[in-house]
Motif scaffolding. Structure first.
Motif, PDB file in Angstrom:
ATOM      1  N   VAL A   1      -9.924  10.724 -11.378  1.00 51.72           N
ATOM      2  CA  VAL A   1     -10.894   9.636 -11.557  1.00 51.72           C
ATOM      3  C   VAL A   1     -10.256   8.459 -12.273  1.00 51.72           C
ATOM      4  CG1 VAL A   1     -13.020   8.979 -12.742  1.00 51.72           C
ATOM      5  CG2 VAL A   1     -12.906  11.149 -11.501  1.00 51.72           C
ATOM      6  N   PHE A   2      -9.524   8.723 -13.346  1.00 54.71           N
ATOM      7  CA  PHE A   2      -8.885   7.645 -14.092  1.00 54.71           C
ATOM      8  C   PHE A   2      -7.834   6.922 -13.257  1.00 54.71           C
ATOM      9  CE2 PHE A   2     -10.568  10.086 -17.706  1.00 54.71           C
ATOM     10  CZ  PHE A   2     -11.128   9.053 -18.446  1.00 54.71           C
ATOM     11  N   VAL A   3      -7.074   7.677 -12.473  1.00 54.46           N
ATOM     12  CA  VAL A   3      -6.047   7.057 -11.632  1.00 54.46           C
ATOM     13  C   VAL A   3      -6.681   6.128 -10.604  1.00 54.46           C
ATOM     14  CG1 VAL A   3      -4.346   7.527  -9.821  1.00 54.46           C
ATOM     15  CG2 VAL A   3      -4.293   8.838 -11.936  1.00 54.46           C
ATOM     16  N   TYR A   4      -7.769   6.570  -9.975  1.00 53.49           N
ATOM     17  CA  TYR A   4      -8.401   5.735  -8.947  1.00 53.49           C
ATOM     18  C   TYR A   4      -9.098   4.519  -9.557  1.00 53.49           C
ATOM     19  CZ  TYR A   4      -7.427   8.104  -4.622  1.00 53.49           C
ATOM     20  OH  TYR A   4      -6.786   8.585  -3.504  1.00 53.49           O
ATOM     21  N   ILE A   5      -9.626   4.661 -10.754  1.00 50.79           N
ATOM     22  CA  ILE A   5     -10.173   3.488 -11.429  1.00 50.79           C
ATOM     23  C   ILE A   5      -9.072   2.452 -11.658  1.00 50.79           C
ATOM     24  CG2 ILE A   5     -11.140   2.650 -13.599  1.00 50.79           C
ATOM     25  CD1 ILE A   5     -12.755   5.234 -13.759  1.00 50.79           C
ATOM     26  N   ALA A   6      -7.899   2.925 -12.105  1.00 45.05           N
ATOM     27  CA  ALA A   6      -6.770   2.017 -12.322  1.00 45.05           C
ATOM     28  C   ALA A   6      -6.302   1.392 -11.013  1.00 45.05           C
ATOM     29  CB  ALA A   6      -5.616   2.774 -12.998  1.00 45.05           C
ATOM     30  N   VAL A   7      -6.290   2.202  -9.937  1.00 47.88           N
ATOM     31  CA  VAL A   7      -5.861   1.691  -8.626  1.00 47.88           C
ATOM     32  C   VAL A   7      -6.778   0.577  -8.144  1.00 47.88           C
ATOM     33  CG1 VAL A   7      -5.712   2.290  -6.178  1.00 47.88           C
ATOM     34  CG2 VAL A   7      -4.650   3.761  -7.885  1.00 47.88           C
TER      35      VAL A   7
ATOM     36  N   TRP B   1       0.814  -1.201   0.000  1.00 43.45           N
ATOM     37  CA  TRP B   1       0.000   0.000   0.000  1.00 43.45           C
ATOM     38  C   TRP B   1       0.856   1.263   0.000  1.00 43.45           C
ATOM     39  CZ3 TRP B   1      -5.404   0.250  -0.024  1.00 43.45           C
ATOM     40  CH2 TRP B   1      -6.060  -0.981   0.037  1.00 43.45           C
ATOM     41  N   GLY B   2       2.183   1.078   0.173  1.00 48.44           N
ATOM     42  CA  GLY B   2       3.053   2.246   0.293  1.00 48.44           C
ATOM     43  C   GLY B   2       3.022   3.146  -0.924  1.00 48.44           C
ATOM     44  N   VAL B   3       3.139   2.568  -2.128  1.00 45.48           N
ATOM     45  CA  VAL B   3       3.135   3.367  -3.351  1.00 45.48           C
ATOM     46  C   VAL B   3       1.766   4.006  -3.567  1.00 45.48           C
ATOM     47  CG1 VAL B   3       3.432   3.292  -5.844  1.00 45.48           C
ATOM     48  CG2 VAL B   3       4.935   1.941  -4.375  1.00 45.48           C
ATOM     49  N   LEU B   4       0.717   3.290  -3.216  1.00 47.23           N
ATOM     50  CA  LEU B   4      -0.635   3.812  -3.423  1.00 47.23           C
ATOM     51  C   LEU B   4      -0.897   5.071  -2.602  1.00 47.23           C
ATOM     52  CD1 LEU B   4      -2.744   0.514  -3.481  1.00 47.23           C
ATOM     53  CD2 LEU B   4      -1.865   1.832  -5.409  1.00 47.23           C
ATOM     54  N   THR B   5      -0.264   5.169  -1.424  1.00 48.03           N
ATOM     55  CA  THR B   5      -0.496   6.349  -0.583  1.00 48.03           C
ATOM     56  C   THR B   5       0.028   7.624  -1.234  1.00 48.03           C
ATOM     57  OG1 THR B   5       1.591   6.000   0.593  1.00 48.03           O
ATOM     58  CG2 THR B   5      -0.379   4.986   1.529  1.00 48.03           C
ATOM     59  N   LEU B   6       0.980   7.491  -2.164  1.00 52.15           N
ATOM     60  CA  LEU B   6       1.522   8.677  -2.823  1.00 52.15           C
ATOM     61  C   LEU B   6       0.462   9.365  -3.682  1.00 52.15           C
ATOM     62  CD1 LEU B   6       5.020   7.337  -3.986  1.00 52.15           C
ATOM     63  CD2 LEU B   6       4.519   8.832  -2.042  1.00 52.15           C
ATOM     64  N   ILE B   7      -0.492   8.604  -4.194  1.00 55.79           N
ATOM     65  CA  ILE B   7      -1.501   9.175  -5.099  1.00 55.79           C
ATOM     66  C   ILE B   7      -2.347  10.237  -4.392  1.00 55.79           C
ATOM     67  CG2 ILE B   7      -3.503   8.660  -6.536  1.00 55.79           C
ATOM     68  CD1 ILE B   7      -2.229   5.876  -6.984  1.00 55.79           C
ATOM     69  N   PRO B   8      -3.050   9.914  -3.308  1.00 52.48           N
ATOM     70  CA  PRO B   8      -3.846  10.961  -2.654  1.00 52.48           C
ATOM     71  C   PRO B   8      -2.985  12.051  -2.031  1.00 52.48           C
ATOM     72  CG  PRO B   8      -3.862   8.953  -1.338  1.00 52.48           C
ATOM     73  CD  PRO B   8      -3.242   8.599  -2.636  1.00 52.48           C
ATOM     74  N   CYS B   9      -1.781  11.690  -1.543  1.00 55.13           N
ATOM     75  CA  CYS B   9      -0.915  12.707  -0.935  1.00 55.13           C
ATOM     76  C   CYS B   9      -0.474  13.744  -1.977  1.00 55.13           C
ATOM     77  CB  CYS B   9       0.306  12.045  -0.298  1.00 55.13           C
ATOM     78  SG  CYS B   9      -0.057  11.093   1.193  1.00 55.13           S
ATOM     79  N   VAL B  10      -0.051  13.270  -3.147  1.00 64.53           N
ATOM     80  CA  VAL B  10       0.395  14.190  -4.194  1.00 64.53           C
ATOM     81  C   VAL B  10      -0.752  15.065  -4.677  1.00 64.53           C
ATOM     82  CG1 VAL B  10       1.222  14.304  -6.579  1.00 64.53           C
ATOM     83  CG2 VAL B  10       2.334  12.772  -4.951  1.00 64.53           C
ATOM     84  N   PHE B  11      -1.932  14.480  -4.856  1.00 67.48           N
ATOM     85  CA  PHE B  11      -3.078  15.255  -5.308  1.00 67.48           C
ATOM     86  C   PHE B  11      -3.504  16.275  -4.254  1.00 67.48           C
ATOM     87  CE2 PHE B  11      -3.834  12.184  -8.738  1.00 67.48           C
ATOM     88  CZ  PHE B  11      -4.295  13.040  -9.736  1.00 67.48           C
TER      89      PHE B  11
END
Length: 425
Positions: free
Chosen positions: A197-203, A155-165
């Protein structure tokens, strides 16, 4: 002054609703009373810090610093009260914060563009937040909780998505001025929703794929265990059959020997000889726990494993030849439950190790497996034991999935130092 009071209330309302969204996907380890105390203290902090920032720097200062004064404390407090790992917690909480901030800003921009009142703004936010909390609790909570248990790592890499946004949205919306006063900044803020939206669909597609892979691996492992148990059972059957064949071959010689002893009048020697022959037959007697062959093989395999680890087994099993459910699927449930019971016993002194197993097939299939347990066990909102170590908890999830698929009722309970599983189908 009136505007400051309204903005403080609005900030407080958005914060509490965001906490509600975070809580909808979180399993807490504290009781309701302690959680309310934590929430009360945090509420005072939100109101006080927001009022100070608005008083000294206006809404722009609050917009620039709310993540440090409101969001970060929320993440830390919720993580402290929850059972999630740090990476899972950050992913969940920052995602909820990001969705909340974007939605609240869009609702505000819409109401101000249409010239609607502040009261309408609050009503629209109420409608959005209560709907979001309900939908997350109703449709997302169980799949999300299952995902984080089946996939405890990565889950470590996934946390970067909401943090960066979140960092992007805060920077674009608050520099050089407020996004409410600059049309280009509003464009930059809201166009970020499209890639988001597209990033979270991919996640979530990736998470579902990983979940399916984990479940397939688990099924493969359990199938291997099942096949191994059947092989062990067949090998024991062959050994017993071979022993019986030898006994039959020797029976003629034994009868001749007994006849000779009786003819001589040596009855005691004849009886001793017969008793010894009977003892040898009993030692080679096949133990059959139930009629269904796959379940019989699973019981034999795991009971033997338990006895080899110094675990006493007391069992009462009564099943007919035919079952109302797939025998292989039910055997996997039994294998998971017995394996968990064996692992729990290994943490105890040998004199305390015991497994109690009861299973009947009429009027319905009922299974009860219990074992002593001296470790603290916590349960989630669905009543399932929570695994605190990586690689654990898959058996419980498999049992839960079986119950959901077949309409069974399953209960896990810890009482008086005994952990108990009850399943009624």
């Amino acid at each position: 002054m009136t505007n400051v009071i309204f903005l403080v209330f609005r900030t407080f309302f958005i914060t509490m609703m965001t906490v509600g969204m975070m809580a909808s996907l979180t399993h807490f380890r504290f009781g309701r009373r302690k959680l309310l105390c934590i929430l009360s203290v945090y509420s005072v902090w939100v109101v006080a810090s927001s009022a100070v920032l608005l008083w000294f720097g206006g809404e722009l200062l609050l917009l620039r610093l709310f993540y440090l004064t409101i969001s970060v404390p929320t993440i830390l407090l919720t993580y402290w009260a929850a059972n999630d790992t740090p990476t899972q917690a950050v992913f969940n909480y920052t995602t909820q914060i990001m969705v909340s901030v974007l939605s609240a800003s869009m609702i505000r921009w819409l109401t101000e563009s249409l010239g609607l009142s502040s009261f309408v703004n609050i009503l629209l936010m109420c409608a959005f937040y209560f709907t979001a909390i309900y939908l997350e609790w109703r449709f997302l909570r169980q799949p999300f909780r299952m995902l984080i248990q089946i996939i405890p790592a990565r889950w470590g890499v996934l946390t970067l998505i909401p943090c960066v946004f979140c960092i992007y949205l805060i920077f674009v919306s608050a520099w050089p001025t407020s996004y409410l006063e600059s049309f280009p900044q509003r464009v930059y803020v809201y166009t970020a929703v499209i890639p988001l939206v597209f990033v979270y669909i991919a996640v979530f597609k990736s998470l579902v794929a990983q979940y399916n892979i984990q479940m397939e691996r688990q099924s493969a492992v359990l199938l291997t265990v099942q096949i191994s148990a059947l092989k062990d059972k067949l090998q024991k059957v062959k050994e017993v059959e071979e022993g019986i064949r030898i006994q039959r071959h020797d029976l003629r010689h034994q009868l001749q020997t007994v006849t000779e002893l009786v003819a001589r009048g040596d009855k005691d020697a004849a009886l001793d000889f017969l008793n010894a022959a009977q003892k040898r037959l009993d030692e080679q007697k096949q133990i059959r726990w139930c009629r269904p062959p796959i379940l019989d093989a699973v019981f034999s395999s795991y009971f033997e494993q338990a006895k080899s680890q110094g675990i006493r087994v007391t069992s009462k099993i009564s099943l007919s030849d035919t079952l109302t459910v797939d025998e292989g699927a039910l055997a996997i449930v039994v294998a998971n439950a017995l394996e968990n019971a064996i692992h729990a016993n290994l943490a105890l002194p040998q004199e305390q190790r015991v497994i109690r197993c009861k299973m009947v097939g009429t009027p319905s299939i009922m299974l009860e497996i219990s074992n002593p347990c001296n470790e603290g066990i916590t349960f989630d909102a669905q009543g399932l034991p929570v695994a605190h170590r990586e690689g654990h908890g898959l058996g419980v999830q498999s049992i839960s999935a079986f119950c959901q698929k077949n309409g069974a009722v399953c209960q896990f309970k810890l009482a008086d130092g005994w952990f108990q599983l009850r399943l009624v189908l």
